[in-house]
Design a protein around this motif. Structure first.
Motif, short mmCIF file in Angstrom:
data_model
loop_
_atom_site.label_atom_id
_atom_site.label_comp_id
_atom_site.label_asym_id
_atom_site.label_seq_id
_atom_site.Cartn_x
_atom_site.Cartn_y
_atom_site.Cartn_z
N ARG A 34 67.27 37.64 67.56
CA ARG A 34 67.22 39.53 67.23
C ARG A 34 66.34 39.56 69.27
N ASN A 35 66.91 40.55 68.96
CA ASN A 35 65.99 41.47 70.28
C ASN A 35 65.29 42.73 70.18
N PHE A 36 63.88 42.02 70.35
CA PHE A 36 63.08 43.31 70.26
C PHE A 36 63.09 44.42 71.36
N ASN A 37 63.47 45.58 71.55
CA ASN A 37 63.49 46.68 73.01
C ASN A 37 62.45 47.43 72.96
N LEU A 38 61.61 46.81 73.18
CA LEU A 38 60.29 47.18 73.57
C LEU A 38 60.34 48.91 74.16
N LEU A 39 59.46 50.20 73.60
CA LEU A 39 59.44 51.11 74.01
C LEU A 39 58.46 51.65 74.82
N PRO A 86 66.62 57.79 63.12
CA PRO A 86 66.47 58.18 65.05
C PRO A 86 66.29 56.80 65.05
N ALA A 87 67.10 56.68 66.18
CA ALA A 87 67.95 56.00 67.41
C ALA A 87 66.87 55.15 68.14
N ASN A 88 66.64 53.81 68.38
CA ASN A 88 65.55 53.31 69.28
C ASN A 88 65.52 53.75 70.29
N ARG A 89 64.27 54.26 70.78
CA ARG A 89 64.06 54.78 71.72
C ARG A 89 64.62 56.66 71.67
N ALA A 90 64.49 56.95 70.97
CA ALA A 90 64.90 58.43 71.25
C ALA A 90 63.68 59.08 71.45
N GLN A 91 63.75 60.68 72.03
CA GLN A 91 63.16 61.38 72.18
C GLN A 91 62.74 62.42 70.84
N LEU A 92 61.92 62.36 70.40
CA LEU A 92 61.65 64.07 69.46
C LEU A 92 60.38 64.77 70.32
N TYR A 93 61.22 65.92 69.94
CA TYR A 93 59.89 67.23 70.12
C TYR A 93 59.66 67.92 68.85
N THR A 94 57.42 68.50 69.13
CA THR A 94 57.29 69.13 68.71
C THR A 94 56.20 69.48 68.79
N CYS A 105 61.57 45.15 79.18
CA CYS A 105 60.55 44.92 77.96
C CYS A 105 61.53 44.53 76.91
N THR A 106 62.80 43.61 76.87
CA THR A 106 63.45 43.66 75.58
C THR A 106 63.12 41.87 75.86
#
Length: 488
Positions: free
Chosen positions: A200-205, A315-323, A236-237
């Motif tokens: 497994r790969n843990f793709n860190l933010l 949401p996809a990993n490392r996605a950027q959301l806005y509010t 950072c994986t």
């Protein structure tokens, strides 16, 4: 050497002893021979006596930490406010530690702590993660160092005992942005699990508000990743390679996230002193510490059977959301596991983020940012956890939430008028099939009566564009990412 009686009295009195082991080197040809001094023998006695006095389950209860920082207001006298957000995790919510400023390395820069608020993020049957929001008033926009060292890791297979974490908070003004440097933004689930027979790969933010390059490095003393089946890359994986059952157990992971400018820059203190930084110089470093539990084997490593998997509209990993400030953001997370039951969603984010869920593996994270969080970027990570005979986790997913307030992120005098026009130079067609995932490119022309920065485009224009695309039939969970800006 101090007698054992004297050393034991120090332990009984509750003293915390911090001594550094000193080494003497004697060169012998091309190799070095290590010879210890008397100081090391004293240190060993202290550790043995104090360890025996304070040993037990209560000591080994630490699950990790992470810290980020955001520069705030600069005042007329040159002082600056900086907000440090940190998370610590223990076996119980009653345990806690606080990050301290290192007066030994930066005595004139620590300033004073003006506010500290600590709240629980999530409390599970295994761990409790809490978030501390510390505001410090420092005398100038220089740098300071923070550290944490008063806790002991849970029992682990790579033999880490007392924890240590530190960070460099550099607040000097950057020549490329005209603002103080901001740290990378990240968070983590305190305990990640993986079956021993499943890679497994843990793709860190690793999100940087200044668009710097972010790299991850292993904390080298002690070497927390000396195991051949756990490795971390520059991007950072964290990679886990399937291993035999003899390696099952709990492993401590201690990393640094470091940011590097994309061009040579200068850093300036309020007094006018400047220092140059190249693309290979570290601007700041933040700690990222957690544990990975290598569990027993699973009948199938295919996601969606025993191991939960995420389904749209997650949401996809490392996605950027806005509010926007005062508006509630909802993150819908759907999961599936046909051979087990998804029982809970583990998450790490702002302490006032709320979780709701159902028995069908559907969850919603809700968060409403306050005015004090305007212009900030907040990380959120989550995993789905399933239970049958054993406990299984999904992949790690993380998103970054960018907060804006259209009435304050503009200039104080004029509110820009933004018009979005799809360029007619080439026909743009975006088709969408419900349940499908994909990406498309879109060119837009933006006109404004006042100058717009990239930050304005991300936090103001992109949310408006998303609203328009949703009105035209695209799903509400689409993700817009700024690729390039060309001025005309």
């Amino acid at each position: 050497m101090a007698s054992p009686e004297i050393l034991r009295s120090l332990c009984d009195a509750g003293f915390t002893v911090d001594l550094m082991i000193q080494w003497k080197w004697r060169e012998t040809g091309s190799s070095g021979e290590r010879q210890t001094s008397t100081d090391q023998n004293i240190t060993v006695v202290l550790l043995l006596l104090c360890g025996a006095q304070h040993g037990g389950a209560q000591r080994n209860n630490f699950y990790g930490t992470v810290l980020t920082f955001n520069p705030k207001d600069t005042y007329a006298n040159g002082s600056m406010a900086v907000v440090l957000r940190y998370k610590t995790a223990f076996t119980s919510c009653t345990d806690s530690v606080t990050w301290q400023c290192s007066y030994a390395t930066s005595p004139s820069y620590c300033g004073s702590e003006t506010l500290l608020e600590v709240n629980t993020v999530q409390n599970t049957t295994e761990w409790c993660q809490r978030e501390g929001i510390m505001t410090r008033l420092v005398p100038s926009n220089d740098y300071l160092e923070m550290y944490l060292n008063s806790a002991y890791w849970i029992h682990n297979s790579n033999n880490n005992g007392r924890m240590f974490a530190d960070t460099v908070v550099d607040l000097r003004t950057r020549s490329d942005t005209g603002k103080a440097n901001r740290s990378p933004q990240t968070t983590i689930i305190p305990s990640l699990r993986v079956p021993s027979n499943c890679a497994r790969n843990f793709n860190l933010l690793a999100f940087d508000p200044d668009e710097d390059q972010v790299k991850c490095n292993v904390f080298t003393f002690p070497d927390t990743l000396s195991t051949p089946f756990l490795n971390v890359s520059d991007n950072c994986t964290l990679s886990f390679t399937a291993t035999n059952s003899g390696n099952e157990g709990t492993y401590v992971v201690m990393l640094y996230m470091e940011d590097f400018a994309n061009q040579n820059i200068t850093l300036t203190v309020g007094s006018g002193f400047q220092i140059s930084r190249s693309t290979s110089d570290i601007l700041s470093k933040i700690p990222l510490q957690f544990v990975v539990k290598v569990d027993g084997t699973v009948p199938s490593c295919t996601e969606g059977q025993y191991l939960p998997r995420f389904l749209p509209p997650t949401p996809a990993n490392r996605a950027q959301l806005y509010t926007r400030v005062g508006h509630t953001l909802e993150i819908t997370i759907n999961t599936e596991a046909t051979r087990t039951t998804v029982s809970e969603l583990l998450f790490s984010g702002p302490h006032n983020m709320n979780l709701s869920g159902s028995a069908q593996g559907q969850f919603i994270l809700r968060w409403t940012p306050s005015q004090s969080e305007d212009g900030e970027h907040h990380p959120v990570c989550f995993v789905a956890q399933a239970n049958s005979v054993a406990t299984y986790q999904s992949e790690l997913r993380c998103v970054i939430i960018s907060v804006s307030n259209a009435t304050t992120s503009m200039t104080a005098t004029t509110k820009p008028t933004v018009t979005i026009i799809v360029l007619p130079t080439s026909e743009v067609s975006i088709s969408y099939t419900p349940g499908s995932r994909g990406s498309s490119g879109l060119r837009v022309a933006i006109s404004s009566k006042t100058p717009l920065t990239k930050e304005d485009i991300r936090t103001i224009v992109l949310p408006k564009l998303k609203e328009e695309l949703v009105k035209r039939g695209l799903p509400a969970d689409i993700i817009l990412k700024l690729i390039n800006v060309q001025e005309e």
